[in-house]
Design an enzyme around this catalytic site. Structure first.
Site, PDB file in Angstrom:
ATOM      1  N   MET A 180      31.964 -52.619  33.879  1.00  0.00           N
ATOM      2  CA  MET A 180      31.761 -51.429  33.045  1.00  0.00           C
ATOM      3  C   MET A 180      30.659 -50.572  33.660  1.00  0.00           C
ATOM      4  SD  MET A 180      32.253 -52.790  29.161  1.00  0.00           S
ATOM      5  CE  MET A 180      33.878 -53.266  28.568  1.00  0.00           C
TER       6      MET A 180
ATOM      7  N   HIS B 220      12.047 -44.695  61.268  1.00  0.00           N
ATOM      8  CA  HIS B 220      10.805 -45.440  61.020  1.00  0.00           C
ATOM      9  C   HIS B 220       9.692 -44.464  60.653  1.00  0.00           C
ATOM     10  CE1 HIS B 220       7.580 -48.382  61.508  1.00  0.00           C
ATOM     11  NE2 HIS B 220       6.933 -47.472  62.230  1.00  0.00           N
TER      12      HIS B 220
END
Length: 466
Positions: A318, A444
């Site tokens: 759900m 990074h």
């Protein structure tokens, strides 16, 4: 009035189905019994809960983390009524956006309760008692779900509440007892814990989030305990009684002993159930399962060939995003296209902090299916980005086929993993290997580097930063 497609219910599944069908040239109507569009998710679910989660997270950071960043705020305070007011504005803007989409795509909106007169005619009963009937060549049922309860619990919507009432309380509870250690209970429990409530979670299973990977459950328990949430697992609730402004919850622990919890509010968060009340399915001959869900085939078609059903009202998780995908699939199928949906690749997310996200198989599922697999795990603590932001809790775990290296499941706990998980959902859609992910250059410093490192750990057992 006759339409190519009538959609009953305007939640994420219903309104997306209507938009996509209109884009593909269909004449579409949508029926919604409430005065605002968007269903549970936009009105009393995903959107308002995330608004309160974000507001409470800002306050929690001000109290607990600002000082370590060199920010001094004397005695931070919150105005709960303003938080609720902001939440209401977010909901209003979002539901208004759905109305805009209906107008933009020339979709006729009918306000009232839609019920079948037969397989092609739907009666719309309005709040003033008047009604009209419209005809549809095809009809899509998207009526969603409602909170479940336990047979012996009487929800009074004041002190013994569901998620709907928990999103519009007038005060922060002193002690909130949460029955159910799943997504809804943990998210709303987090909101009120951050704002100063005592929160006790009572869960029948031996772990919280019992359907998720065991490492995830273990890590989330540890982190939320650190934040002050109390967990009582392997506790079966036997009674909930209101006594004035107090609620007493009785439960039996794994030793068979009776345990009592006393609080001023009790949130019953034991799941949700399909909502088909008033639809008149019997008039159209539509079959439902023993669980009350509408029975559908692989094309989300019911036993009545021109009637389809999507979202919480049918089998499966759900989730709003699952309903959206099903809405698109049905609309495209009715337009003669050949869409697909891979239910294994629908991500599950919990918006606590740190967040939790997963896609694919859990380690236990692979064991149960006798799949020869390998696992790679990388701690968020080892990332420069995590240390910079202070979000060092959590990990990424990648599960891959031991023989082919194909990624089979990914499980994450950490900052922004609700967004990170989609990298792996895309990768798995194209059947990527752990090596494929490990060899992709990740920016990074970012949280996403944990994904690369965990993939490398799964591929050759040698992450670079651990």
């Amino acid at each position: 009035m006759k339409y190519d497609i009538i959609v009953i219910g305007s939640g994420p599944g219903g309104y997306i189905a209507a938009v996509r069908a209109s884009q593909l040239g269909k004449k579409v109507a949508i029926i919604e019994k409430y005065s605002t569009l968007g269903g549970t998710c936009l009105n009393v679910g995903c959107i308002p809960s995330k608004a309160l989660l974000d507001s409470s997270h800002h306050y929690y950071d001000a109290v607990h983390h600002f000082e370590e960043h060199g920010i001094s705020v004397e005695n931070p305070k919150f105005d709960f009524s303003k938080m609720v007011e902001r939440k209401a504005k977010v909901v209003e803007q979002t539901t208004g956006g759905v109305k805009f989409l209906m107008d933009k795509n020339d979709i006729d909106v009918y306000e009232g309760l839609g019920s079948f007169e037969d397989a092609t005619h739907v009666k719309i009963t309005k709040n003033d008692g008047s009604s009209e009937v419209i005809e549809g060549t095809n009809i899509i049922i998207a009526t969603g779900s409602k909170p479940s309860t336990l047979p012996f619990i009487s929800i009074d919507k004041e002190r013994i509440i569901t998620s709907t009432e928990a999103l519009k309380l007038k005060e922060v509870p002193k002690h909130l007892i949460v029955i159910g250690g799943g997504v809804i209970g943990l998210e709303l429990g987090s909101v009120y814990k951050r704002l100063g409530a005592d929160v006790s979670v009572v869960e029948y299973a031996p772990t919280i989030t019992p359907t998720m990977d065991k490492d995830v459950s273990k890590e989330l328990t540890k982190v939320l305990k650190k934040q002050g949430v109390k967990f009582n697992v392997s506790h079966g609730v036997t009674g909930v009684e209101r006594k004035g402004d107090e609620v007493v919850v009785t439960a039996t622990n794994k030793k068979g002993e009776e345990v009592t919890f006393t609080g001023d509010y009790c949130l019953v968060a034991v799941g949700r159930k399909a909502y088909t009340n008033g639809l008149g399915l019997e008039n159209a001959g539509v079959k439902v399962t023993e669980r009350g869900q509408i029975d559908v085939n692989d094309h989300l078609q019911t036993n009545v060939s021109n009637i389809y059903a999507i979202g919480d009202v049918v089998r499966g998780a759900m989730l709003a995003h699952k309903a959206e995908e099903e809405g698109v699939v049905v609309a495209e199928y009715l337009a003669g296209e050949k869409p697909h949906i891979d239910y294994n690749l629908i991500p599950g997310i919990i918006y606590t902090w740190p967040e939790v996200a997963a896609v694919g198989k859990t380690e236990q599922e692979l064991k149960d299916a006798n799949v020869d697999y390998k696992a790679g795990k990388f701690s968020m603590r080892a990332l420069g980005r995590s240390r910079a932001s202070g979000d060092i809790d959590g990990f990424v775990k990648v599960l891959a086929d031991k023989n082919t290296d194909e990624v089979l499941g990914v499980h994450m706990v950490g900052a922004r993993v609700a967004d990170l998980i989609m990298e792996m959902a895309v990768a798995m859609e194209f059947r990527a290997s752990a090596e494929d992910i490990a060899r992709i250059c990740h920016g990074h410093p970012t949280y996403s580097e944990a994904v690369k490192e965990a993939a490398k750990a799964a591929w050759d057992g040698k992450p670079l930063n651990a």
